[in-house]
Design a protein around this motif. Structure first.
Motif, mmCIF file in Angstrom:
data_model
loop_
_atom_site.group_PDB
_atom_site.id
_atom_site.type_symbol
_atom_site.label_atom_id
_atom_site.label_comp_id
_atom_site.label_asym_id
_atom_site.label_seq_id
_atom_site.Cartn_x
_atom_site.Cartn_y
_atom_site.Cartn_z
ATOM 1 N N GLY A 233 0.784 -1.229 0.000
ATOM 2 C CA GLY A 233 0.000 0.000 0.000
ATOM 3 C C GLY A 233 0.812 1.273 0.000
ATOM 4 N N MET A 234 2.112 1.187 0.202
ATOM 5 C CA MET A 234 2.948 2.378 0.197
ATOM 6 C C MET A 234 2.992 2.997 -1.204
ATOM 7 S SD MET A 234 4.633 4.083 2.365
ATOM 8 C CE MET A 234 6.160 4.615 3.051
ATOM 9 N N GLY A 235 2.958 2.121 -2.238
ATOM 10 C CA GLY A 235 2.881 2.605 -3.608
ATOM 11 C C GLY A 235 4.201 3.018 -4.222
ATOM 12 N N ARG A 236 5.320 2.581 -3.625
ATOM 13 C CA ARG A 236 6.617 2.957 -4.205
ATOM 14 C C ARG A 236 7.206 1.799 -4.996
ATOM 15 N NH1 ARG A 236 9.050 6.159 0.868
ATOM 16 N NH2 ARG A 236 9.857 4.092 1.273
ATOM 17 N N ILE A 237 7.697 0.782 -4.330
ATOM 18 C CA ILE A 237 8.252 -0.366 -5.040
ATOM 19 C C ILE A 237 7.684 -1.637 -4.441
ATOM 20 C CG2 ILE A 237 10.403 0.795 -5.687
ATOM 21 C CD1 ILE A 237 11.793 -0.898 -3.504
ATOM 22 N N GLY A 238 7.654 -2.676 -5.245
ATOM 23 C CA GLY A 238 7.222 -3.971 -4.729
ATOM 24 C C GLY A 238 6.177 -4.639 -5.595
ATOM 25 N N LEU A 239 6.050 -5.932 -5.367
ATOM 26 C CA LEU A 239 5.044 -6.727 -6.067
ATOM 27 C C LEU A 239 3.666 -6.358 -5.546
ATOM 28 C CD1 LEU A 239 6.826 -10.187 -5.865
ATOM 29 C CD2 LEU A 239 6.803 -8.612 -7.797
ATOM 30 N N ARG A 240 2.706 -6.296 -6.460
ATOM 31 C CA ARG A 240 1.366 -5.852 -6.065
ATOM 32 C C ARG A 240 0.291 -6.912 -6.195
ATOM 33 N NH1 ARG A 240 0.962 0.467 -7.522
ATOM 34 N NH2 ARG A 240 3.101 0.954 -7.029
ATOM 35 N N ASP A 241 0.602 -8.049 -6.834
ATOM 36 C CA ASP A 241 -0.440 -9.062 -6.979
ATOM 37 C C ASP A 241 0.175 -10.449 -7.127
ATOM 38 O OD1 ASP A 241 0.223 -9.465 -9.794
ATOM 39 O OD2 ASP A 241 -0.932 -7.645 -10.220
ATOM 40 N N ALA A 242 -0.677 -11.456 -7.081
ATOM 41 C CA ALA A 242 -0.227 -12.850 -7.118
ATOM 42 C C ALA A 242 0.439 -13.191 -8.447
ATOM 43 C CB ALA A 242 -1.404 -13.786 -6.854
ATOM 44 N N LYS A 243 -0.033 -12.625 -9.541
ATOM 45 C CA LYS A 243 0.573 -12.926 -10.839
ATOM 46 C C LYS A 243 2.016 -12.427 -10.886
ATOM 47 C CE LYS A 243 0.203 -12.468 -15.772
ATOM 48 N NZ LYS A 243 -0.411 -11.905 -16.919
ATOM 49 N N ALA A 244 2.252 -11.222 -10.395
ATOM 50 C CA ALA A 244 3.611 -10.677 -10.366
ATOM 51 C C ALA A 244 4.515 -11.547 -9.501
ATOM 52 C CB ALA A 244 3.592 -9.241 -9.867
ATOM 53 N N LEU A 245 3.976 -12.038 -8.390
ATOM 54 C CA LEU A 245 4.751 -12.919 -7.521
ATOM 55 C C LEU A 245 5.093 -14.217 -8.233
ATOM 56 C CD1 LEU A 245 6.033 -13.675 -4.825
ATOM 57 C CD2 LEU A 245 3.759 -14.423 -4.057
ATOM 58 N N GLN A 246 4.130 -14.802 -8.935
ATOM 59 C CA GLN A 246 4.384 -16.065 -9.637
ATOM 60 C C GLN A 246 5.440 -15.893 -10.720
ATOM 61 O OE1 GLN A 246 3.469 -19.183 -8.778
ATOM 62 N NE2 GLN A 246 4.981 -19.669 -10.324
ATOM 63 N N LEU A 247 5.396 -14.789 -11.447
ATOM 64 C CA LEU A 247 6.414 -14.523 -12.467
ATOM 65 C C LEU A 247 7.797 -14.419 -11.834
ATOM 66 C CD1 LEU A 247 4.521 -11.926 -14.688
ATOM 67 C CD2 LEU A 247 5.177 -14.260 -15.339
ATOM 68 N N LEU A 248 7.874 -13.759 -10.690
ATOM 69 C CA LEU A 248 9.156 -13.624 -9.998
ATOM 70 C C LEU A 248 9.648 -14.975 -9.491
ATOM 71 C CD1 LEU A 248 11.382 -11.717 -9.056
ATOM 72 C CD2 LEU A 248 10.088 -11.399 -6.955
ATOM 73 N N VAL A 249 8.755 -15.766 -8.929
ATOM 74 C CA VAL A 249 9.131 -17.099 -8.441
ATOM 75 C C VAL A 249 9.655 -17.945 -9.597
ATOM 76 C CG1 VAL A 249 8.217 -19.264 -7.497
ATOM 77 C CG2 VAL A 249 7.623 -17.084 -6.418
ATOM 78 N N SER A 250 9.006 -17.895 -10.737
ATOM 79 C CA SER A 250 9.468 -18.653 -11.906
ATOM 80 C C SER A 250 10.868 -18.223 -12.321
ATOM 81 C CB SER A 250 8.511 -18.472 -13.084
ATOM 82 O OG SER A 250 7.273 -19.062 -12.790
ATOM 83 N N ALA A 251 11.131 -16.930 -12.307
ATOM 84 C CA ALA A 251 12.465 -16.430 -12.659
ATOM 85 C C ALA A 251 13.502 -16.900 -11.640
ATOM 86 C CB ALA A 251 12.453 -14.915 -12.756
ATOM 87 N N MET A 252 13.143 -16.885 -10.356
ATOM 88 C CA MET A 252 14.070 -17.352 -9.316
ATOM 89 C C MET A 252 14.375 -18.830 -9.491
ATOM 90 S SD MET A 252 13.101 -15.540 -5.698
ATOM 91 C CE MET A 252 11.382 -15.949 -5.692
ATOM 92 N N GLU A 253 13.345 -19.622 -9.774
ATOM 93 C CA GLU A 253 13.518 -21.069 -9.902
ATOM 94 C C GLU A 253 14.326 -21.454 -11.131
ATOM 95 O OE1 GLU A 253 9.451 -22.388 -9.711
ATOM 96 O OE2 GLU A 253 9.543 -22.655 -7.538
ATOM 97 N N SER A 254 14.437 -20.545 -12.086
ATOM 98 C CA SER A 254 15.164 -20.856 -13.317
ATOM 99 C C SER A 254 16.680 -20.689 -13.166
ATOM 100 C CB SER A 254 14.665 -19.979 -14.464
ATOM 101 O OG SER A 254 15.118 -18.645 -14.297
ATOM 102 N N SER A 255 17.122 -20.222 -12.002
ATOM 103 C CA SER A 255 18.546 -19.958 -11.819
ATOM 104 C C SER A 255 19.071 -20.570 -10.533
ATOM 105 C CB SER A 255 18.798 -18.449 -11.775
ATOM 106 O OG SER A 255 20.145 -18.191 -11.460
ATOM 107 N N LYS A 256 20.233 -21.179 -10.628
ATOM 108 C CA LYS A 256 20.909 -21.694 -9.429
ATOM 109 C C LYS A 256 21.753 -20.614 -8.790
ATOM 110 C CE LYS A 256 20.860 -26.367 -11.070
ATOM 111 N NZ LYS A 256 21.533 -27.561 -11.439
ATOM 112 N N GLN A 257 21.794 -19.444 -9.388
ATOM 113 C CA GLN A 257 22.606 -18.343 -8.884
ATOM 114 C C GLN A 257 21.824 -17.388 -7.982
ATOM 115 O OE1 GLN A 257 25.474 -19.423 -8.986
ATOM 116 N NE2 GLN A 257 26.567 -17.856 -10.123
ATOM 117 N N VAL A 258 20.588 -17.756 -7.631
ATOM 118 C CA VAL A 258 19.755 -16.930 -6.760
ATOM 119 C C VAL A 258 19.475 -17.694 -5.479
ATOM 120 C CG1 VAL A 258 17.462 -15.914 -6.480
ATOM 121 C CG2 VAL A 258 18.650 -15.681 -8.646
ATOM 122 N N LEU A 259 19.657 -17.025 -4.366
ATOM 123 C CA LEU A 259 19.337 -17.600 -3.066
ATOM 124 C C LEU A 259 18.238 -16.749 -2.443
ATOM 125 C CD1 LEU A 259 19.845 -19.587 -0.762
ATOM 126 C CD2 LEU A 259 21.653 -18.050 0.038
#
Length: 134
Positions: free
Chosen positions: A97-123
């Motif tokens: 609700g601050m409205g500056r930066i960050g994920l705002r919905d479940a779809k954006a979160l799922q896209l980010l999770v998919s990107a994280m899972e595609s790399s072994k270089q992310v912890l």
């Protein structure tokens, strides 16, 4: 620790917080994180503000965690991952609700999770938000 520990000395405040049992300290900018590392702060550090993609290799090298607020930024950052000496530690920023930066919905979160899972270089280490009001 941002803004020089609000004028009290970022290195002194970080050292005192970690000595008192804090598990992590946070800063607003990559420069603040680098200054803490160069001053000998070895505890966990999170950059809560936006980081330029050009900082990700240095962040991985220093073991500094960075905030990630969208999938496109992470994909661009991962294009640098061949030069990582260690995995890139990330914390997902949720916009509650601050409205500056960050994920705002479940779809954006799922896209980010998919990107994280595609790399072994992310912890993935965690997630956080900045409440719009107490």
């Amino acid at each position: 620790m941002k803004a020089d520990g609000y004028g009290h000395g970022e290195v002194q405040i970080a050292a005192a917080a970690l000595e008192a049992g804090a598990e992590m300290v946070s800063v607003a900018t990559p420069d603040e994180a680098v200054r803490l590392r160069m001053a000998g702060i070895t505890g966990d550090i999170l950059v809560m503000g936006p980081s330029p993609v050009s900082f990700v290799t240095k962040a991985a090298e220093l073991g500094v965690a960075i905030a990630v607020s969208n999938e496109s930024w992470l994909k661009e950052a991962l294009s640098e991952s061949e030069s990582f000496t260690q995995p890139l530690k990330i914390h997902v920023k949720i916009d509650s609700g601050m409205g500056r930066i960050g994920l705002r919905d479940a779809k954006a979160l799922q896209l980010l999770v998919s990107a994280m899972e595609s790399s072994k270089q992310v912890l993935f280490e965690g997630l956080f938000t900045h409440f719009a009001c107490a």
